[in-house]
Design a protein around this motif. Structure first.
Motif, PDB file in Angstrom:
ATOM      1  N   GLY A   1       0.221  -0.883  -0.387  1.00 20.45           N
ATOM      2  CA  GLY A   1       0.125   0.087  -0.219  1.00 20.45           C
ATOM      3  C   GLY A   1       0.722   0.948  -0.093  1.00 20.45           C
ATOM      4  O   GLY A   1       2.560   0.827  -0.139  1.00 20.45           O
ATOM      5  N   ALA A   2       0.212   2.352   0.388  1.00 23.78           N
ATOM      6  CA  ALA A   2       0.873   3.130   0.290  1.00 23.78           C
ATOM      7  C   ALA A   2       1.995   3.692   1.704  1.00 23.78           C
ATOM      8  O   ALA A   2       1.871   2.955   2.780  1.00 23.78           O
ATOM      9  CB  ALA A   2      -0.422   4.901   0.218  1.00 23.78           C
ATOM     10  N   PHE A   3       2.836   4.479   1.263  1.00 24.13           N
ATOM     11  CA  PHE A   3       3.919   4.736   2.114  1.00 24.13           C
ATOM     12  C   PHE A   3       4.655   3.945   2.886  1.00 24.13           C
ATOM     13  O   PHE A   3       5.750   4.167   4.196  1.00 24.13           O
ATOM     14  CB  PHE A   3       3.170   5.461   3.683  1.00 24.13           C
ATOM     15  CG  PHE A   3       1.710   6.602   3.444  1.00 24.13           C
ATOM     16  CD1 PHE A   3       2.236   7.909   2.572  1.00 24.13           C
ATOM     17  CD2 PHE A   3       0.881   6.682   3.568  1.00 24.13           C
ATOM     18  CE1 PHE A   3       1.148   8.862   2.481  1.00 24.13           C
ATOM     19  CE2 PHE A   3       0.064   7.145   3.042  1.00 24.13           C
ATOM     20  CZ  PHE A   3       0.266   8.351   2.766  1.00 24.13           C
TER      21      PHE A   3
ATOM     22  N   LYS B   1       3.197  20.241   0.012  1.00 24.50           N
ATOM     23  CA  LYS B   1       2.784  21.503  -1.111  1.00 24.50           C
ATOM     24  C   LYS B   1       2.763  21.418  -2.545  1.00 24.50           C
ATOM     25  O   LYS B   1       2.779  21.453  -3.666  1.00 24.50           O
ATOM     26  CB  LYS B   1       3.442  22.971  -1.112  1.00 24.50           C
ATOM     27  CG  LYS B   1       2.950  23.462   0.360  1.00 24.50           C
ATOM     28  CD  LYS B   1       3.598  25.035   0.223  1.00 24.50           C
ATOM     29  CE  LYS B   1       3.527  25.727   1.746  1.00 24.50           C
ATOM     30  NZ  LYS B   1       4.282  27.396   2.179  1.00 24.50           N
ATOM     31  N   ASP B   2       4.017  19.942  -2.782  1.00 26.24           N
ATOM     32  CA  ASP B   2       4.496  19.550  -4.344  1.00 26.24           C
ATOM     33  C   ASP B   2       3.236  18.297  -4.552  1.00 26.24           C
ATOM     34  O   ASP B   2       3.096  17.678  -5.499  1.00 26.24           O
ATOM     35  CB  ASP B   2       5.518  19.112  -3.757  1.00 26.24           C
ATOM     36  CG  ASP B   2       5.663  18.010  -2.797  1.00 26.24           C
ATOM     37  OD1 ASP B   2       4.988  17.807  -2.588  1.00 26.24           O
ATOM     38  OD2 ASP B   2       6.834  17.435  -2.659  1.00 26.24           O
ATOM     39  N   GLY B   3       2.190  17.463  -3.660  1.00 24.89           N
ATOM     40  CA  GLY B   3       1.317  17.305  -4.311  1.00 24.89           C
ATOM     41  C   GLY B   3       1.419  15.879  -3.978  1.00 24.89           C
ATOM     42  O   GLY B   3       0.973  14.456  -4.059  1.00 24.89           O
ATOM     43  N   PHE B   4       2.439  15.552  -2.346  1.00 24.77           N
ATOM     44  CA  PHE B   4       3.204  14.411  -2.152  1.00 24.77           C
ATOM     45  C   PHE B   4       1.975  14.195  -0.831  1.00 24.77           C
ATOM     46  O   PHE B   4       2.733  15.521  -0.099  1.00 24.77           O
ATOM     47  CB  PHE B   4       4.373  13.902  -2.304  1.00 24.77           C
ATOM     48  CG  PHE B   4       4.837  13.141  -4.102  1.00 24.77           C
ATOM     49  CD1 PHE B   4       4.664  12.331  -4.533  1.00 24.77           C
ATOM     50  CD2 PHE B   4       5.019  14.436  -4.910  1.00 24.77           C
ATOM     51  CE1 PHE B   4       4.506  11.921  -5.300  1.00 24.77           C
ATOM     52  CE2 PHE B   4       5.512  14.205  -6.116  1.00 24.77           C
ATOM     53  CZ  PHE B   4       5.078  12.577  -6.232  1.00 24.77           C
ATOM     54  N   ASP B   5       2.239  13.115  -0.194  1.00 32.16           N
ATOM     55  CA  ASP B   5       1.592  13.066   0.792  1.00 32.16           C
ATOM     56  C   ASP B   5       2.459  12.101   1.804  1.00 32.16           C
ATOM     57  O   ASP B   5       3.177  11.355   1.222  1.00 32.16           O
ATOM     58  CB  ASP B   5       0.274  12.500   1.158  1.00 32.16           C
ATOM     59  CG  ASP B   5      -1.255  12.792   0.537  1.00 32.16           C
ATOM     60  OD1 ASP B   5      -0.688  14.518   0.273  1.00 32.16           O
ATOM     61  OD2 ASP B   5      -1.534  12.206   0.397  1.00 32.16           O
ATOM     62  N   TYR B   6       2.685  12.260   2.970  1.00 33.78           N
ATOM     63  CA  TYR B   6       3.193  11.545   4.319  1.00 33.78           C
ATOM     64  C   TYR B   6       2.904  11.792   5.569  1.00 33.78           C
ATOM     65  O   TYR B   6       1.890  12.609   5.606  1.00 33.78           O
ATOM     66  CB  TYR B   6       5.112  11.547   4.009  1.00 33.78           C
ATOM     67  CG  TYR B   6       5.267  13.362   4.461  1.00 33.78           C
ATOM     68  CD1 TYR B   6       6.000  13.000   6.436  1.00 33.78           C
ATOM     69  CD2 TYR B   6       5.430  14.197   3.728  1.00 33.78           C
ATOM     70  CE1 TYR B   6       6.137  14.438   6.853  1.00 33.78           C
ATOM     71  CE2 TYR B   6       5.814  15.045   4.335  1.00 33.78           C
ATOM     72  CZ  TYR B   6       6.238  15.618   5.971  1.00 33.78           C
ATOM     73  OH  TYR B   6       6.173  16.812   6.448  1.00 33.78           O
ATOM     74  N   ILE B   7       3.177  10.410   6.644  1.00 34.97           N
ATOM     75  CA  ILE B   7       2.636  10.487   7.719  1.00 34.97           C
ATOM     76  C   ILE B   7       3.536  10.951   8.564  1.00 34.97           C
ATOM     77  O   ILE B   7       4.993  10.527   8.264  1.00 34.97           O
ATOM     78  CB  ILE B   7       2.209   9.089   8.416  1.00 34.97           C
ATOM     79  CG1 ILE B   7       0.853   8.756   7.359  1.00 34.97           C
ATOM     80  CG2 ILE B   7       1.664   8.747   9.455  1.00 34.97           C
ATOM     81  CD1 ILE B   7       0.141   7.319   7.408  1.00 34.97           C
TER      82      ILE B   7
ATOM     83  N   PRO C   1       7.930   5.981   2.204  1.00 37.00           N
ATOM     84  CA  PRO C   1       7.999   6.431   0.211  1.00 37.00           C
ATOM     85  C   PRO C   1       7.256   7.646  -0.106  1.00 37.00           C
ATOM     86  O   PRO C   1       6.356   7.584   0.517  1.00 37.00           O
ATOM     87  CB  PRO C   1       7.926   5.499  -0.452  1.00 37.00           C
ATOM     88  CG  PRO C   1       7.027   3.980  -0.148  1.00 37.00           C
ATOM     89  CD  PRO C   1       7.721   4.685   1.412  1.00 37.00           C
ATOM     90  N   PRO C   2       7.146   8.785  -0.724  1.00 37.57           N
ATOM     91  CA  PRO C   2       6.435   9.696  -1.235  1.00 37.57           C
ATOM     92  C   PRO C   2       5.510   9.405  -1.419  1.00 37.57           C
ATOM     93  O   PRO C   2       5.672   8.127  -2.266  1.00 37.57           O
ATOM     94  CB  PRO C   2       7.405  10.758  -1.475  1.00 37.57           C
ATOM     95  CG  PRO C   2       8.466   9.866  -2.540  1.00 37.57           C
ATOM     96  CD  PRO C   2       8.947   8.702  -1.575  1.00 37.57           C
ATOM     97  N   THR C   3       4.054   9.814  -1.873  1.00 42.24           N
ATOM     98  CA  THR C   3       3.128   8.987  -1.643  1.00 42.24           C
ATOM     99  C   THR C   3       2.114  10.253  -2.651  1.00 42.24           C
ATOM    100  O   THR C   3       1.353  11.073  -1.859  1.00 42.24           O
ATOM    101  CB  THR C   3       1.916   8.235  -1.533  1.00 42.24           C
ATOM    102  OG1 THR C   3       2.909   7.026  -0.347  1.00 42.24           O
ATOM    103  CG2 THR C   3       1.025   7.619  -1.489  1.00 42.24           C
TER     104      THR C   3
ATOM    105  N   ILE D   1      -3.230   9.331  -5.939  1.00 41.81           N
ATOM    106  CA  ILE D   1      -3.622   8.044  -6.389  1.00 41.81           C
ATOM    107  C   ILE D   1      -4.531   7.510  -5.192  1.00 41.81           C
ATOM    108  O   ILE D   1      -5.735   6.860  -5.835  1.00 41.81           O
ATOM    109  CB  ILE D   1      -1.970   7.366  -5.591  1.00 41.81           C
ATOM    110  CG1 ILE D   1      -1.911   7.523  -4.137  1.00 41.81           C
ATOM    111  CG2 ILE D   1      -0.994   7.596  -6.844  1.00 41.81           C
ATOM    112  CD1 ILE D   1      -1.046   6.297  -3.806  1.00 41.81           C
ATOM    113  N   PHE D   2      -4.624   8.283  -4.226  1.00 43.67           N
ATOM    114  CA  PHE D   2      -6.319   8.361  -3.747  1.00 43.67           C
ATOM    115  C   PHE D   2      -7.260   8.840  -4.304  1.00 43.67           C
ATOM    116  O   PHE D   2      -9.182   7.769  -3.832  1.00 43.67           O
ATOM    117  CB  PHE D   2      -6.167   9.052  -2.041  1.00 43.67           C
ATOM    118  CG  PHE D   2      -4.386   8.552  -0.762  1.00 43.67           C
ATOM    119  CD1 PHE D   2      -4.563   7.079  -1.260  1.00 43.67           C
ATOM    120  CD2 PHE D   2      -3.717   9.777  -0.735  1.00 43.67           C
ATOM    121  CE1 PHE D   2      -3.177   6.762   0.032  1.00 43.67           C
ATOM    122  CE2 PHE D   2      -2.650   9.498  -0.494  1.00 43.67           C
ATOM    123  CZ  PHE D   2      -1.769   7.458  -0.697  1.00 43.67           C
ATOM    124  N   HIS D   3      -7.277   9.429  -5.041  1.00 41.27           N
ATOM    125  CA  HIS D   3      -8.564  10.097  -5.758  1.00 41.27           C
ATOM    126  C   HIS D   3      -9.013   9.172  -7.116  1.00 41.27           C
ATOM    127  O   HIS D   3      -9.735   9.704  -7.649  1.00 41.27           O
ATOM    128  CB  HIS D   3      -8.576  11.787  -6.113  1.00 41.27           C
ATOM    129  CG  HIS D   3      -8.306  12.184  -4.391  1.00 41.27           C
ATOM    130  ND1 HIS D   3      -9.535  13.364  -3.515  1.00 41.27           N
ATOM    131  CD2 HIS D   3      -6.969  13.017  -4.489  1.00 41.27           C
ATOM    132  CE1 HIS D   3      -8.927  13.312  -2.583  1.00 41.27           C
ATOM    133  NE2 HIS D   3      -7.723  13.401  -2.664  1.00 41.27           N
TER     134      HIS D   3
END
Length: 257
Positions: A40-42, A146-152, A178-180, A184-186
């Motif tokens: 999965g993500a992250f 701000k660059d469109g990538f999420d993380y925890i 890893p940057p996510t 992808i979640f949308h």
């Protein structure tokens, strides 16, 4: 005289029918031996090692995908690439966002069954982000760059994402995530494979990332062959409970004939 002639013919017929029946039965009960694990993500594919070790010891051929988490469509293509490399039918296993990936990649003809481990299984026209709004998660540590990538938030990752994982391992996972891409979640799901392929599902009852009630909804509407709920399990149930997860995958391999 006719009776004497018929006896050996009858015996031969019985023998031939028995051989055909035996071969057919053998084919029907032979489990699917190829397993493809989709992260999965992250996280990356390294979290599957516990399940990998169990399955390979039991003679399964296991492949672990390493998709980039930059684009949903590209991740589906990356998983299909691994599926196409298999030497026969396979079981496709997804964790978290990996469930959304296998929901589309599972349409590959080689895929005979789907296993979701605390994973998203959106329906036609849905996205996991929208489903998450309907069933809010407990965690509050998601940071959107701000660059469109999420993380925890790494400080909160061990508790929110990796509950039950050994502390040192959880801290390493937090700083190596890893940057996510938020996009992808949308991704809107089309032609979900769980509508035509048999499904097995594992609910992590203490999951803070995906609401356990959303996991139960996914399992119920997919008409799962088997749903397992793990008490006290966090989102990292695939790491903390490898035996139970492997048992569910093995059940899927035996249930797809």
């Amino acid at each position: 005289m006719k009776t004497l002639l018929l006896q050996p013919l009858t015996a031969l017929l019985v023998l031939v029918l028995g051989m055909i029946s035996s071969r057919s039965f053998g084919q029907e009960t032979r489990p699917v031996r190829n397993i493809v694990l989709v992260h999965g993500a992250f996280v990356d594919g390294s979290g599957w090692q516990g399940i990998f070790d169990i399955l390979t010891r039991q003679g399964y051929k296991v492949a672990v995908t390493q998709h980039a988490l930059l684009s949903y469509e590209d991740d589906v293509k990356a998983v299909n690439r691994i599926i196409d490399q298999q030497d026969g039918p396979c079981i496709l296993v997804g964790h978290s966002y990996g469930g959304a990936v296998i929901t589309k990649a599972g349409n590959n003809a080689k895929v005979k069954g789907l296993v979701y481990l605390a994973a998203h299984a959106p329906d036609e026209g849905e996205s996991e982000a929208d489903n998450g709004k309907k069933y809010p998660s407990a965690y509050k540590s998601l940071i959107k760059g701000k660059d469109g990538f999420d993380y925890i938030d790494p400080a909160k990752f061990p508790d929110d994402f990796a509950g039950g994982v050994p502390a040192q391992q959880a801290r390493f996972m937090a700083v190596s995530q890893p940057p996510t891409a938020d996009s992808i979640f949308h991704a809107i799901i089309k032609n979900p494979a769980w509508k035509t392929k048999p499904v097995w599902y594992m609910v992590a009852k203490a999951d803070k990332i995906i609401n356990p009630d959303l996991e139960r909804l996914y399992a119920k509407r997919a008409n799962t062959r088997k749903t397992v709920e793990i008490d006290g399990a966090s989102h990292c149930v695939f790491i903390t409970h490898p035996k139970e997860a492997a048992d569910l995958i093995i059940a899927a391999s035996k249930g797809c004939r």
